[in-house]
Scaffold this active site. Structure first.
Site, PDB file in Angstrom:
ATOM      1  N   TYR A 149      40.246  48.545  13.291  1.00 32.55           N
ATOM      2  CA  TYR A 149      40.792  49.663  14.076  1.00 32.55           C
ATOM      3  C   TYR A 149      40.470  51.004  13.392  1.00 32.55           C
ATOM      4  O   TYR A 149      40.011  51.953  14.041  1.00 32.55           O
ATOM      5  CB  TYR A 149      42.300  49.453  14.219  1.00 32.55           C
ATOM      6  CG  TYR A 149      43.003  50.443  15.105  1.00 32.55           C
ATOM      7  CD1 TYR A 149      42.917  50.363  16.497  1.00 32.55           C
ATOM      8  CD2 TYR A 149      43.789  51.453  14.558  1.00 32.55           C
ATOM      9  CE1 TYR A 149      43.598  51.269  17.305  1.00 32.55           C
ATOM     10  CE2 TYR A 149      44.472  52.359  15.364  1.00 32.55           C
ATOM     11  CZ  TYR A 149      44.367  52.259  16.730  1.00 32.55           C
ATOM     12  OH  TYR A 149      45.045  53.166  17.541  1.00 32.55           O
ATOM     13  N   GLY A 165      41.698  53.345  30.521  1.00 33.07           N
ATOM     14  CA  GLY A 165      42.981  52.793  30.074  1.00 33.07           C
ATOM     15  C   GLY A 165      44.140  53.670  30.503  1.00 33.07           C
ATOM     16  O   GLY A 165      44.971  54.051  29.694  1.00 33.07           O
ATOM     17  N   LYS A 177      38.160  54.044  14.928  1.00 37.22           N
ATOM     18  CA  LYS A 177      38.708  55.374  15.185  1.00 37.22           C
ATOM     19  C   LYS A 177      38.000  56.450  14.346  1.00 37.22           C
ATOM     20  O   LYS A 177      37.815  57.577  14.804  1.00 37.22           O
ATOM     21  CB  LYS A 177      40.217  55.376  14.931  1.00 37.22           C
ATOM     22  CG  LYS A 177      40.993  54.488  15.913  1.00 37.22           C
ATOM     23  CD  LYS A 177      40.823  54.964  17.351  1.00 37.22           C
ATOM     24  CE  LYS A 177      41.704  54.227  18.337  1.00 37.22           C
ATOM     25  NZ  LYS A 177      41.586  54.723  19.706  1.00 37.22           N
ATOM     26  N   ASN A 190      40.302  56.968  26.418  1.00 38.29           N
ATOM     27  CA  ASN A 190      41.608  56.613  25.845  1.00 38.29           C
ATOM     28  C   ASN A 190      41.773  55.115  25.592  1.00 38.29           C
ATOM     29  O   ASN A 190      42.512  54.731  24.690  1.00 38.29           O
ATOM     30  CB  ASN A 190      42.708  57.108  26.804  1.00 38.29           C
ATOM     31  CG  ASN A 190      44.039  56.467  26.530  1.00 38.29           C
ATOM     32  OD1 ASN A 190      44.752  56.867  25.604  1.00 38.29           O
ATOM     33  ND2 ASN A 190      44.390  55.432  27.285  1.00 38.29           N
ATOM     34  N   ALA A 204      38.063  51.689  11.344  1.00 39.72           N
ATOM     35  CA  ALA A 204      36.614  51.948  11.446  1.00 39.72           C
ATOM     36  C   ALA A 204      36.259  52.446  12.847  1.00 39.72           C
ATOM     37  O   ALA A 204      35.482  53.399  13.005  1.00 39.72           O
ATOM     38  CB  ALA A 204      35.822  50.686  11.111  1.00 39.72           C
ATOM     39  N   SER A 254      46.549  52.850  32.666  1.00 41.57           N
ATOM     40  CA  SER A 254      47.631  52.073  33.306  1.00 41.57           C
ATOM     41  C   SER A 254      48.910  52.035  32.492  1.00 41.57           C
ATOM     42  O   SER A 254      49.966  51.689  33.019  1.00 41.57           O
ATOM     43  CB  SER A 254      47.156  50.640  33.565  1.00 41.57           C
ATOM     44  OG  SER A 254      46.555  50.108  32.391  1.00 41.57           O
ATOM     45  N   ARG A 255      48.817  52.337  31.208  1.00 40.20           N
ATOM     46  CA  ARG A 255      50.023  52.266  30.362  1.00 40.20           C
ATOM     47  C   ARG A 255      49.953  53.345  29.289  1.00 40.20           C
ATOM     48  O   ARG A 255      48.897  53.930  29.047  1.00 40.20           O
ATOM     49  CB  ARG A 255      50.102  50.888  29.680  1.00 40.20           C
ATOM     50  CG  ARG A 255      50.430  49.766  30.649  1.00 40.20           C
ATOM     51  CD  ARG A 255      50.608  48.429  29.960  1.00 40.20           C
ATOM     52  NE  ARG A 255      49.374  47.873  29.448  1.00 40.20           N
ATOM     53  CZ  ARG A 255      49.124  47.614  28.168  1.00 40.20           C
ATOM     54  NH1 ARG A 255      50.030  47.870  27.256  1.00 40.20           N
ATOM     55  NH2 ARG A 255      47.962  47.096  27.813  1.00 40.20           N
ATOM     56  N   SER A 306      42.763  58.143  16.147  1.00 38.44           N
ATOM     57  CA  SER A 306      44.056  57.721  15.564  1.00 38.44           C
ATOM     58  C   SER A 306      44.124  58.170  14.109  1.00 38.44           C
ATOM     59  O   SER A 306      43.082  58.271  13.438  1.00 38.44           O
ATOM     60  CB  SER A 306      44.167  56.196  15.610  1.00 38.44           C
ATOM     61  OG  SER A 306      45.192  55.754  14.750  1.00 38.44           O
TER      62      SER A 306
HETATM   63  P1  NDP Z   1      48.702  50.774  25.195  1.00 36.66           P
HETATM   64  O1  NDP Z   1      48.485  49.430  24.598  1.00 36.66           O
HETATM   65  O2  NDP Z   1      50.076  51.178  25.611  1.00 36.66           O
HETATM   66  O3  NDP Z   1      47.712  50.973  26.449  1.00 36.66           O
HETATM   67  C1  NDP Z   1      46.363  50.690  26.304  1.00 36.66           C
HETATM   68  C2  NDP Z   1      45.620  51.057  27.560  1.00 36.66           C
HETATM   69  O4  NDP Z   1      44.230  50.745  27.372  1.00 36.66           O
HETATM   70  C3  NDP Z   1      46.085  50.255  28.765  1.00 36.66           C
HETATM   71  O5  NDP Z   1      45.985  51.066  29.908  1.00 36.66           O
HETATM   72  C4  NDP Z   1      45.070  49.112  28.806  1.00 36.66           C
HETATM   73  O6  NDP Z   1      44.886  48.557  30.095  1.00 36.66           O
HETATM   74  C5  NDP Z   1      43.808  49.844  28.377  1.00 36.66           C
HETATM   75  N1  NDP Z   1      42.777  48.942  27.861  1.00 36.66           N
HETATM   76  C6  NDP Z   1      42.869  48.107  26.803  1.00 36.66           C
HETATM   77  N2  NDP Z   1      41.708  47.439  26.652  1.00 36.66           N
HETATM   78  C7  NDP Z   1      40.874  47.880  27.636  1.00 36.66           C
HETATM   79  C8  NDP Z   1      39.560  47.563  28.028  1.00 36.66           C
HETATM   80  N3  NDP Z   1      38.828  46.657  27.366  1.00 36.66           N
HETATM   81  N4  NDP Z   1      39.026  48.198  29.099  1.00 36.66           N
HETATM   82  C9  NDP Z   1      39.755  49.113  29.799  1.00 36.66           C
HETATM   83  N5  NDP Z   1      41.022  49.435  29.488  1.00 36.66           N
HETATM   84  C10 NDP Z   1      41.576  48.828  28.421  1.00 36.66           C
HETATM   85  O7  NDP Z   1      48.109  51.797  24.134  1.00 36.66           O
HETATM   86  P2  NDP Z   1      48.514  53.312  23.781  1.00 36.66           P
HETATM   87  O8  NDP Z   1      48.816  54.049  25.013  1.00 36.66           O
HETATM   88  O9  NDP Z   1      49.470  53.284  22.683  1.00 36.66           O
HETATM   89  O10 NDP Z   1      47.125  53.814  23.180  1.00 36.66           O
HETATM   90  C11 NDP Z   1      46.201  54.594  23.926  1.00 36.66           C
HETATM   91  C12 NDP Z   1      45.142  55.105  22.974  1.00 36.66           C
HETATM   92  O11 NDP Z   1      45.776  55.875  21.952  1.00 36.66           O
HETATM   93  C13 NDP Z   1      44.382  53.994  22.259  1.00 36.66           C
HETATM   94  O12 NDP Z   1      43.049  54.364  22.089  1.00 36.66           O
HETATM   95  C14 NDP Z   1      45.081  53.915  20.922  1.00 36.66           C
HETATM   96  O13 NDP Z   1      44.240  53.391  19.935  1.00 36.66           O
HETATM   97  C15 NDP Z   1      45.420  55.370  20.684  1.00 36.66           C
HETATM   98  N6  NDP Z   1      46.494  55.585  19.737  1.00 36.66           N
HETATM   99  C16 NDP Z   1      47.764  55.130  19.996  1.00 36.66           C
HETATM  100  C17 NDP Z   1      48.762  55.338  19.077  1.00 36.66           C
HETATM  101  C18 NDP Z   1      50.163  54.887  19.281  1.00 36.66           C
HETATM  102  O14 NDP Z   1      50.967  55.023  18.339  1.00 36.66           O
HETATM  103  N7  NDP Z   1      50.541  54.390  20.426  1.00 36.66           N
HETATM  104  C19 NDP Z   1      48.490  56.039  17.808  1.00 36.66           C
HETATM  105  C20 NDP Z   1      47.123  56.473  17.656  1.00 36.66           C
HETATM  106  C21 NDP Z   1      46.188  56.249  18.586  1.00 36.66           C
HETATM  107  P3  NDP Z   1      45.778  47.290  30.607  1.00 36.66           P
HETATM  108  O15 NDP Z   1      47.094  47.858  31.059  1.00 36.66           O
HETATM  109  O16 NDP Z   1      44.981  46.742  31.731  1.00 36.66           O
HETATM  110  O17 NDP Z   1      45.903  46.368  29.451  1.00 36.66           O
END
Ligand code: NDP
Length: 241
Positions: free
Chosen positions: A150, A8, A154, A86, A152, A10-11, A137
């Site tokens: 979510y 993950g 994490k 991630n 559970a 990409s974002r 998280s």
């Molecule tokens: P975003 O939604 O901004 O990005 C999620 C990333 O995960 C994207 O790159 C997405 O790819 C990828 N992704 C989602 N589903 C899949 C999949 N099935 N297979 C492969 N890649 C996947 O999330 P965040 O950056 O905010 O979160 C990143 C991590 O941090 C997560 O695990 C989240 O739970 C955790 N987190 C985030 C918090 C926050 O406040 N932002 C707080 C606590 C934890 P694509 O671009 O293709 O969709």
């Protein structure tokens, strides 16, 4: 410099981790699911800045695909020394309204995805030494209403981190978890406005964090300065928990 694989990437937080590791000279591989064009543009931009980079469209829920990705990254960029699990999603609703499919989707992406990539890379890490970083998280520590799936997943990642760290510490592999609070990414921006405001109001620091701060912590935990740190959980939440 070694090769880093980020699921993950990409974002949001994953992307910041990719950029931060690239900036200090690591080769970076990352996975994504949705937008191939945007991932390819990201790879091109990394390469323009002198970073060896590659992206794979690969759903973390697919174990077979995880094995292929790990093999291909190593063939292309050399041995992976750092894996960052991630990729994550949230699908919030009260348990009363939660279908089994919504439960499964979150558990399989966040928790099983972490298993899939760790399981695929662990034989190589054991052979050469290395680091696994799992992004959990605060929801998995404190529990958040509307996030039973979510929270559970994490909390599961934290248990997974601690158990695996004990299995592989003597084999030269370190495993740690990073526990972000509210970090400004698409994941928080997509929250309902009132829920987001309520969450931010609870943060003692008075503001959300940014993805680069999480990435800097990841960089430290993967570095030579952190070789005596394993099985730990690092909270980065502005005091929320
Ligand atoms: P975003 O939604 O901004 O990005 C999620 C990333 O995960 C994207 O790159 C997405 O790819 C990828 N992704 C989602 N589903 C899949 C999949 N099935 N297979 C492969 N890649 C996947 O999330 P965040 O950056 O905010 O979160 C990143 C991590 O941090 C997560 O695990 C989240 O739970 C955790 N987190 C985030 C918090 C926050 O406040 N932002 C707080 C606590 C934890 P694509 O671009 O293709 O969709």
């Amino acid at each position: 410099m070694s090769t880093v694989l980020v699921t993950g990437g990409s974002r949001g937080i994953g992307r910041a981790i990719v950029e931060e590791f690239g900036r200090v000279g690591h080769a970076v591989a990352f996975t994504y699911v949705q937008n191939r064009e945007s991932a390819e543009a990201q790879v091109a931009s990394l390469m323009e800045n002198g970073t060896r980079a590659v992206a794979y469209q690969a759903d973390v829920r697919d174990f077979q695909r995880a094995q292929e990705v790990v093999k291909q990254v190593q063939e292309l960029l050399g041995p992976v020394e750092v894996l960052v699990n991630n990729a994550g999603i949230r699908r919030d609703r009260a348990l009363l309204n939660m279908d089994p499919a919504v439960w499964q989707e979150v558990i399989e992406t966040n928790l099983t995805g972490t298993f899939n990539y760790s399981r695929s890379i662990i034989p190589d890490l054991i052979r050469r030494g290395g680091v696994i970083l799992n992004i959990a998280s605060v929801s998995g520590m404190m529990g958040i209403a509307g996030q039973t799936n979510y929270s559970a997943s994490k909390a599961g990642i934290i248990g997974f981190t601690k158990a695996l760290s004990r299995e592989v510490a003597r084999l030269g592999v370190r495993v740690n978890a990073i526990v972000p609070g509210a970090i400004e990414t698409d994941m928080t921006i997509s929250m309902e406005e009132s829920a987001r405001r309520k969450l931010y109001a609870q943060i003692p620091s008075g503001r959300p964090g940014c993805a680069q701060q999480v990435a800097r912590l990841a960089l430290y935990l993967a570095s030579q300065d952190a070789t005596y740190i394993t099985g730990q959980v690092f909270v980065i939440d502005g005091g929320l928990t």
